[in-house]
Design an enzyme around this catalytic site. Structure first.
Site, mmCIF file in Angstrom:
data_model
loop_
_atom_site.group_PDB
_atom_site.id
_atom_site.type_symbol
_atom_site.label_atom_id
_atom_site.label_comp_id
_atom_site.label_asym_id
_atom_site.label_seq_id
_atom_site.Cartn_x
_atom_site.Cartn_y
_atom_site.Cartn_z
ATOM 1 N N LYS A 10 0.832 -1.217 0.000
ATOM 2 C CA LYS A 10 0.000 0.000 0.000
ATOM 3 C C LYS A 10 0.861 1.259 0.000
ATOM 4 O O LYS A 10 0.616 2.196 -0.759
ATOM 5 C CB LYS A 10 -0.927 0.024 1.223
ATOM 6 C CG LYS A 10 -1.915 -1.107 1.297
ATOM 7 C CD LYS A 10 -2.890 -0.935 2.455
ATOM 8 C CE LYS A 10 -2.208 -0.974 3.813
ATOM 9 N NZ LYS A 10 -1.611 -2.284 4.118
ATOM 10 N N ARG A 70 -9.425 0.906 8.903
ATOM 11 C CA ARG A 70 -9.257 -0.542 8.945
ATOM 12 C C ARG A 70 -10.517 -1.246 9.447
ATOM 13 O O ARG A 70 -10.598 -2.471 9.409
ATOM 14 C CB ARG A 70 -8.075 -0.915 9.846
ATOM 15 C CG ARG A 70 -6.728 -0.594 9.222
ATOM 16 C CD ARG A 70 -5.599 -1.201 10.004
ATOM 17 N NE ARG A 70 -4.312 -0.992 9.355
ATOM 18 C CZ ARG A 70 -3.165 -1.490 9.789
ATOM 19 N NH1 ARG A 70 -3.162 -2.239 10.888
ATOM 20 N NH2 ARG A 70 -2.042 -1.254 9.157
ATOM 21 N N ARG A 92 11.355 -7.526 4.496
ATOM 22 C CA ARG A 92 11.449 -6.073 4.588
ATOM 23 C C ARG A 92 12.655 -5.646 5.424
ATOM 24 O O ARG A 92 12.934 -6.206 6.473
ATOM 25 C CB ARG A 92 10.167 -5.490 5.205
ATOM 26 C CG ARG A 92 8.971 -5.637 4.294
ATOM 27 C CD ARG A 92 7.804 -4.780 4.718
ATOM 28 N NE ARG A 92 7.191 -5.196 5.974
ATOM 29 C CZ ARG A 92 6.003 -4.791 6.379
ATOM 30 N NH1 ARG A 92 5.291 -3.948 5.649
ATOM 31 N NH2 ARG A 92 5.511 -5.218 7.523
ATOM 32 N N ARG A 112 12.301 -4.552 10.993
ATOM 33 C CA ARG A 112 11.285 -4.038 11.905
ATOM 34 C C ARG A 112 10.997 -5.064 12.998
ATOM 35 O O ARG A 112 10.945 -6.272 12.742
ATOM 36 C CB ARG A 112 9.992 -3.732 11.135
ATOM 37 C CG ARG A 112 10.045 -2.430 10.387
ATOM 38 C CD ARG A 112 8.885 -2.212 9.448
ATOM 39 N NE ARG A 112 7.593 -2.662 9.964
ATOM 40 C CZ ARG A 112 6.447 -2.441 9.322
ATOM 41 N NH1 ARG A 112 6.441 -1.794 8.174
ATOM 42 N NH2 ARG A 112 5.312 -2.861 9.830
ATOM 43 N N ARG A 164 -1.073 -10.582 12.297
ATOM 44 C CA ARG A 164 -1.582 -9.376 11.641
ATOM 45 C C ARG A 164 -2.492 -9.742 10.472
ATOM 46 O O ARG A 164 -3.540 -9.126 10.274
ATOM 47 C CB ARG A 164 -0.427 -8.504 11.140
ATOM 48 C CG ARG A 164 0.332 -7.795 12.229
ATOM 49 C CD ARG A 164 0.989 -6.521 11.721
ATOM 50 N NE ARG A 164 1.779 -6.716 10.526
ATOM 51 C CZ ARG A 164 3.094 -6.906 10.500
ATOM 52 N NH1 ARG A 164 3.776 -6.932 11.646
ATOM 53 N NH2 ARG A 164 3.747 -7.049 9.377
#
Length: 275
Positions: free
Chosen positions: A55, A132, A166, A210, A221
């Site tokens: 996104k 959300r 990531r 992260r 998640r």
């Protein structure tokens, strides 16, 4: 500036102390066809999609193309965490467990960002990470008329691999991905290839992961998102605002097709005109 009295009641009903600041921070204007050629300036778009789907990447690109700010609630949360402000410890615990942050906290962070944007004369936006839930969508609808909701979709096995790959440069803050995704086609499903997004040489030794990008947290998640996403998608679908887009691969393959779906033209991307 148009202020909706109904929003005051809505925010009071959820016991949100930040309602007035959120109300005062958004300019509401009618725009033309949200998918006209690079209409820009006043577009009010929302990006939906699972964590890690991309996104932020596509919202940031579209932001530059149409000339409106890209506002990511994920970035706002990470900025608050790094600032060691009053919310930092509470947010750290929520994020590390893969849980959703409360509406009140998200609205507070978003209202501060919109307030700062208004002071700089910003008009229009592309939201990433909000709303959300239907509750958040209803609050947003009371504030402003969303033109278009773009729902990005990606196969779950690719999503998990992508999230675990990531990396962030601890010095410049650049976002990269070391995962090389190569999924073979089977059972009628097409294959998918997504090359890694590697950092420049000066960032290679400064990459960090992260804290919430562990397999257990990523799966949690995704589980929470999937529980909430169907009602939210239907909320926007029933209003004729939902554009569903299945990512066919990495940026080189997906970007021109997304531009085509949005009826946009990127002069820097020759494929966008012929996609």
């Amino acid at each position: 500036m148009v202020v909706f009295n109904s929003l005051v009641n809505k925010l009071r009903n959820i016991n949100c102390p930040y309602g007035q600041r959120l109300i005062s921070s958004i300019i509401v204007e009618k725009s033309k066809d949200p998918r006209s050629q690079n209409c820009g300036r006043n577009v009010r778009w929302v990006f939906l999609g699972c964590p890690g789907v991309g996104k932020g990447t596509y919202a940031a690109r579209l932001s530059k193309l149409v000339g409106v700010p890209h506002i990511s609630t994920g970035d706002l949360v990470r900025h608050e965490l790094s600032s060691h402000g009053p919310l930092a410890s509470q947010l750290e615990d929520i994020v590390n467990r893969g849980k959703l942050i409360s509406d009140e906290i998200v609205i507070d962070l978003l209202s501060k960002r919109l307030e700062a944007g208004e002071a700089k004369g910003e008009s229009g936006f592309i939201l990433d990470g909000f709303p959300r839930t239907i509750r958040q969508a209803e609050i947003l609808e009371e504030v402003t008329d969303i033109d278009l909701v773009i729902n990005l979709k990606l196969r779950e096995e690719a999503l998990i691999t992508k999230c675990l790959g990531r990396r962030i440069c601890s010095e410049c803050g650049g976002n990269y991905n070391v995962a090389c995704i190569d999924i073979k086609g089977e059972n009628g499903h097409p294959g998918m290839s997504m090359p890694p997004l590697l950092p420049p040489l000066q960032c290679e030794t400064k990459l960090i992961t992260r804290s919430d990008d562990t397999e257990d947290v990523v799966k949690e998640r995704l589980r929470i998102y999937n529980e909430l996403s169907l009602p939210l998608e239907e909320y926007y679908r029933s209003r004729g605002k939902l554009l569903e887009f299945d990512l066919p691969g990495g940026i080189p393959e997906s970007w021109p097709k997304l531009l085509h779906a949005l009826n946009l033209y990127d002069p820097k991307n020759k494929e966008s005109a012929a996609a």
